[in-house]
Enzyme design. Structure first.
Site, PDB file in Angstrom:
ATOM      1  N   ASP A 171       0.747  -0.924   0.373  1.00 16.68           N
ATOM      2  CA  ASP A 171       0.352  -0.021   0.152  1.00 16.68           C
ATOM      3  C   ASP A 171       1.324   1.289  -0.664  1.00 16.68           C
ATOM      4  OD1 ASP A 171      -3.571   0.280   0.782  1.00 16.68           O
ATOM      5  OD2 ASP A 171      -1.875   1.976   0.664  1.00 16.68           O
ATOM      6  N   CYS A 197     -20.091   0.556  -2.257  1.00 18.83           N
ATOM      7  CA  CYS A 197     -20.210  -0.419  -3.488  1.00 18.83           C
ATOM      8  C   CYS A 197     -21.739   0.116  -4.281  1.00 18.83           C
ATOM      9  CB  CYS A 197     -20.013  -2.012  -3.723  1.00 18.83           C
ATOM     10  SG  CYS A 197     -17.998  -2.305  -2.765  1.00 18.83           S
ATOM     11  N   LYS A 234     -19.965  -8.208 -12.450  1.00 18.85           N
ATOM     12  CA  LYS A 234     -19.547  -7.305 -11.315  1.00 18.85           C
ATOM     13  C   LYS A 234     -20.715  -6.065 -10.868  1.00 18.85           C
ATOM     14  CE  LYS A 234     -18.200  -5.855  -7.187  1.00 18.85           C
ATOM     15  NZ  LYS A 234     -18.668  -6.248  -6.082  1.00 18.85           N
ATOM     16  N   ARG A 264     -18.775   4.868   4.328  1.00 15.40           N
ATOM     17  CA  ARG A 264     -19.552   5.637   2.840  1.00 15.40           C
ATOM     18  C   ARG A 264     -20.458   5.253   2.675  1.00 15.40           C
ATOM     19  NH1 ARG A 264     -14.229   2.849   0.153  1.00 15.40           N
ATOM     20  NH2 ARG A 264     -14.145   1.083   1.733  1.00 15.40           N
ATOM     21  N   PHE A 266     -16.768 -10.131  -4.849  1.00 13.86           N
ATOM     22  CA  PHE A 266     -17.517  -9.966  -4.281  1.00 13.86           C
ATOM     23  C   PHE A 266     -18.053 -10.229  -2.974  1.00 13.86           C
ATOM     24  CE2 PHE A 266     -17.890 -11.663  -8.889  1.00 13.86           C
ATOM     25  CZ  PHE A 266     -18.548 -11.227  -9.075  1.00 13.86           C
ATOM     26  N   ASN A 301     -23.557  -5.974  -8.839  1.00 18.82           N
ATOM     27  CA  ASN A 301     -24.025  -4.859  -7.962  1.00 18.82           C
ATOM     28  C   ASN A 301     -25.829  -4.350  -7.551  1.00 18.82           C
ATOM     29  OD1 ASN A 301     -22.532  -5.746  -6.074  1.00 18.82           O
ATOM     30  ND2 ASN A 301     -21.320  -3.845  -6.716  1.00 18.82           N
ATOM     31  N   ARG A 304     -18.487  -9.501   0.922  1.00 21.50           N
ATOM     32  CA  ARG A 304     -18.969  -8.435   1.342  1.00 21.50           C
ATOM     33  C   ARG A 304     -18.410  -7.985   2.849  1.00 21.50           C
ATOM     34  NH1 ARG A 304     -24.361 -12.626   2.631  1.00 21.50           N
ATOM     35  NH2 ARG A 304     -22.607 -13.215   2.879  1.00 21.50           N
ATOM     36  N   GLY A 337     -25.979   2.385   1.152  1.00 17.27           N
ATOM     37  CA  GLY A 337     -24.719   2.421   1.333  1.00 17.27           C
ATOM     38  C   GLY A 337     -23.585   1.582   1.186  1.00 17.27           C
ATOM     39  N   LYS A 362     -21.761   4.020  -5.848  1.00 18.20           N
ATOM     40  CA  LYS A 362     -20.415   3.980  -6.327  1.00 18.20           C
ATOM     41  C   LYS A 362     -20.616   3.718  -7.945  1.00 18.20           C
ATOM     42  CE  LYS A 362     -16.796   2.087  -5.762  1.00 18.20           C
ATOM     43  NZ  LYS A 362     -16.517   1.240  -6.697  1.00 18.20           N
TER      44      LYS A 362
HETATM   45  N1  LIG Z   1     -15.675  -2.928   0.246  1.00 15.61           N
HETATM   46  C1  LIG Z   1     -16.282  -3.757  -0.179  1.00 15.61           C
HETATM   47  O1  LIG Z   1     -16.439  -4.441   0.427  1.00 15.61           O
HETATM   48  C2  LIG Z   1     -16.175  -4.103  -1.735  1.00 15.61           C
HETATM   49  C3  LIG Z   1     -16.121  -5.625  -2.520  1.00 15.61           C
HETATM   50  C4  LIG Z   1     -16.045  -6.209  -3.282  1.00 15.61           C
HETATM   51  C5  LIG Z   1     -15.141  -4.727  -4.136  1.00 15.61           C
HETATM   52  N2  LIG Z   1     -15.209  -4.040  -4.151  1.00 15.61           N
HETATM   53  C6  LIG Z   1     -14.191  -3.267  -4.981  1.00 15.61           C
HETATM   54  O2  LIG Z   1     -12.632  -3.171  -4.233  1.00 15.61           O
HETATM   55  C7  LIG Z   1     -12.011  -2.768  -4.612  1.00 15.61           C
HETATM   56  C8  LIG Z   1     -11.171  -1.631  -3.414  1.00 15.61           C
HETATM   57  O3  LIG Z   1     -11.727  -1.662  -2.731  1.00 15.61           O
HETATM   58  P1  LIG Z   1     -11.608  -0.820  -1.072  1.00 15.61           P
HETATM   59  O4  LIG Z   1     -13.069  -1.453  -0.038  1.00 15.61           O
HETATM   60  O5  LIG Z   1     -10.865  -2.327  -0.447  1.00 15.61           O
HETATM   61  O6  LIG Z   1     -10.941   0.428  -1.226  1.00 15.61           O
HETATM   62  P2  LIG Z   1     -10.300   0.905  -0.113  1.00 15.61           P
HETATM   63  O7  LIG Z   1     -10.474   2.385   0.001  1.00 15.61           O
HETATM   64  O8  LIG Z   1     -10.553   0.207   1.762  1.00 15.61           O
HETATM   65  O9  LIG Z   1      -8.350  -0.085  -0.436  1.00 15.61           O
HETATM   66  C9  LIG Z   1      -7.917   0.679  -0.867  1.00 15.61           C
HETATM   67  C10 LIG Z   1      -6.182   0.941  -1.224  1.00 15.61           C
HETATM   68  O10 LIG Z   1      -5.289   1.347  -1.625  1.00 15.61           O
HETATM   69  C11 LIG Z   1      -4.727   1.644  -1.713  1.00 15.61           C
HETATM   70  N3  LIG Z   1      -4.006   2.595  -2.335  1.00 15.61           N
HETATM   71  C12 LIG Z   1      -4.752   3.467  -3.660  1.00 15.61           C
HETATM   72  N4  LIG Z   1      -3.868   3.453  -4.690  1.00 15.61           N
HETATM   73  C13 LIG Z   1      -2.620   3.185  -4.428  1.00 15.61           C
HETATM   74  C14 LIG Z   1      -1.227   2.136  -5.371  1.00 15.61           C
HETATM   75  N5  LIG Z   1      -1.111   3.729  -5.847  1.00 15.61           N
HETATM   76  N6  LIG Z   1      -0.735   1.737  -4.564  1.00 15.61           N
HETATM   77  C15 LIG Z   1      -0.643   0.933  -3.801  1.00 15.61           C
HETATM   78  N7  LIG Z   1      -1.871   0.674  -2.808  1.00 15.61           N
HETATM   79  C16 LIG Z   1      -2.746   2.184  -3.326  1.00 15.61           C
HETATM   80  C17 LIG Z   1      -5.238   2.787  -0.746  1.00 15.61           C
HETATM   81  O11 LIG Z   1      -4.376   3.461   0.011  1.00 15.61           O
HETATM   82  C18 LIG Z   1      -5.700   1.912   0.175  1.00 15.61           C
HETATM   83  O12 LIG Z   1      -5.232   1.127   1.377  1.00 15.61           O
HETATM   84  C19 LIG Z   1     -12.729  -1.106  -4.861  1.00 15.61           C
HETATM   85  O13 LIG Z   1     -13.047  -1.204  -6.282  1.00 15.61           O
HETATM   86  C20 LIG Z   1     -14.176  -1.565  -4.560  1.00 15.61           C
HETATM   87  O14 LIG Z   1     -15.304  -1.104  -5.663  1.00 15.61           O
HETATM   88  C21 LIG Z   1     -14.589  -3.465  -2.838  1.00 15.61           C
END
Ligand SMILES: NC(=O)c1ccc[n+]([C@@H]2O[C@H](COP(=O)([O-])OP(=O)(O)OC[C@H]3O[C@@H](n4cnc5c(N)ncnc54)[C@H](O)[C@@H]3O)[C@@H](O)[C@H]2O)c1
Length: 432
Positions: A30, A263, A207, A331, A152, A211, A154, A260, A266
């Site tokens: 990260d 996911c 995906k 979020r 996918f 959603n 949650r 909310g 957006k």
């Molecule tokens: N949160 C969920 O429940 C969920 C479920 C399925 C899919 N998704 C999808 O997965 C993706 C990630 O979601 P999330 O909730 O884990 O996001 P998040 O915001 O919790 O985490 C994203 C991470 O990426 C890091 N990051 C950004 N750019 C970077 C880079 N260039 N190099 C290294 N690190 C970097 C950020 O610092 C952050 O820690 C999104 O596209 C989301 O739609 C999320």
């Protein structure tokens, strides 16, 4: 296998830890140094049941590594998962792909031998093509294959969802690469997950379509609940009976606040932008977005009505502020609209959430975080149950106050209106 997860958020951290638990060596990278330092000290930056144990176990066994050193992580891995955020763009409603493209550029710089690059982030149809172009520009020699493998899971159920997924979707036309991913996921396939292969755009579409469909189900039942409130029908009966029809199914069919989270809001917006881009009017999803936005206003109006439009100086207790239980994710939670509104109208708001205090409310002078249900509800005029955390399901309302004049607005239908009435409470719920 050796794997690199770029982005250690809800998706990257959970899937990285679970891949390590399946015996792989996983580099979690990260750009957020603070987050990586925390993880290296054994602290988990998010609230996700069961995650702590898996992370610690695999960290100690040295299969799970946390680093900001992307170059080493990429060079050491066979498969690179892009798990960065794709929030709504500030300019329009599309997905902001700057983090994905930054990751693609970084990967291009550090590729040293053949890599499978997998997008786990939710990205609009054709993003894989763009990632491929970005990398190909810097690496003329074909040292990579870009694959889509949407996630996918949650929040709140993420570990279970990773370990027992209904399906694993992979989008690629390259059979060798598909087989490699199939062997990575083999332990889950053996437990019954369907390994579904389609082309890259197909996987990206699956995906969003999934959603948007789930968001539609929630908005649908919420609108039916509105009608139930006007007609004296109990929405719970409707949900149960509808859900018993196997063609419909019972999940995502419970009325409550607006949907909310990180996911649905957006992703519904982003797919309509893709629709417009490809000259296809996704009118159903557009109506869902409208309905969900209106629902937040509707909840606020209901609160005003319950308090006879007299919010000033009222003490309001909010139980749960996250968009759903078992997560700390704020979020797009309805509470982000409700709490500031109540404060603006002159209310004093106490809130409690098992996942802790929220920075989102720290600038509001009349909004206070309390340590438990009883402190939150003390001397309240109105108690709002906003999130369905387990501990809110068995509140002894009689113990809260000797003076039973407080009102209860249960946005999750956790209690029986009949029983609450019998106990002498002014109880309001959703769609009944
Ligand atoms: N949160 C969920 O429940 C969920 C479920 C399925 C899919 N998704 C999808 O997965 C993706 C990630 O979601 P999330 O909730 O884990 O996001 P998040 O915001 O919790 O985490 C994203 C991470 O990426 C890091 N990051 C950004 N750019 C970077 C880079 N260039 N190099 C290294 N690190 C970097 C950020 O610092 C952050 O820690 C999104 O596209 C989301 O739609 C999320």
């Amino acid at each position: 296998m050796k794997i690199c997860m770029i982005g250690v958020g809800y998706v990257g951290l959970v899937s990285g830890a679970c891949f390590a638990d399946l015996g792989n060596t996983v580099y979690c990278v990260d750009k957020d140094k603070e987050k990586i330092d925390m993880l290296n000290k054994g602290k988990i930056p998010i609230y996700e049941p069961g995650l702590n144990e898996i992370v610690n176990k695999n960290y100690l066994s040295k299969r799970l590594k946390f680093t900001t050193d992307l170059a080493t992580a990429i060079k050491s891995s066979d498969i690179i998962f892009i798990c960065v955020g794709t929030p709504t763009s500030k300019k329009n409603k599309s997905a902001n792909l700057q983090y994905v493209f930054k990751a693609a550029n970084d990967i291009a710089r550090h590729i040293n031998k053949f890599k499978i690059i997998v997008t786990k982030s939710t990205v609009p149809i054709s993003t894989g093509d763009k990632i491929e172009k970005i990398i190909f520009k810097k690496r003329k020699k074909r040292l990579f294959e870009v694959v889509s493998n949407p996630e996918f899971l949650r929040e709140g159920e993420a570990i279970r969802d990773f370990r027992f997924p209904d399906r694993i979707v992979v989008g690629s036309n390259n059979k060798k690469v598909t087989r490699k991913l199939e062997s990575l996921y083999d332990p889950l396939i053996k437990k019954g997950a369907v390994f579904f292969v389609t082309n890259r755009r197909g996987a990206e579409m699956i995906k969003y379509a999934s959603n948007a469909f789930l968001a539609t189900k929630i908005s649908y039942i919420n609108e039916i609940a509105n009608l139930c409130e006007k007609t004296g029908v109990n929405i719970e009966d409707i949900s149960i009976a509808m859900g018993l029809d196997k063609r419909i199914g019972s999940r995502f069919l419970r009325a409550g606040p607006a949907y909310g989270g990180s996911c649905f809001p957006k992703d519904t917006k982003a797919i309509t932008v893709t629709g417009d881009l490809f000259k296809t009017d996704l009118s159903i999803i557009k109506s869902v977005i409208k309905s969900n936005t209106e629902r937040k206003i509707l909840l606020i109006k209901r609160i005003e009505k319950i308090l006879s439009n007299n919010i000033k100086n009222k003490k309001i207790a909010i139980l749960g502020v996250t968009f759903k239980p078992n997560t700390d994710d704020m979020r797009e939670s309805s509470s982000l609209l409700i709490i500031p509104f109540l404060e603006r109208k002159g209310a004093i708001v106490n809130y409690y959430d098992p996942s802790g205090k929220k920075k989102e409310f720290s600038k509001l002078s009349k909004v206070f975080f309390c340590k438990d249900i009883y402190e939150t509800c003390k001397n309240s005029d109105l108690i709002i149950i906003h999130t369905e955390w387990d501990e809110f399901k068995t509140i002894d309302f009689k113990k809260l106050s000797k003076n039973r004049k407080f009102k209860i607005y249960d946005m999750r239908n956790l209690y029986s209106p009949k029983k609450m009435k019998k106990m002498g409470f002014s109880y309001y719920s959703v769609g009944r």
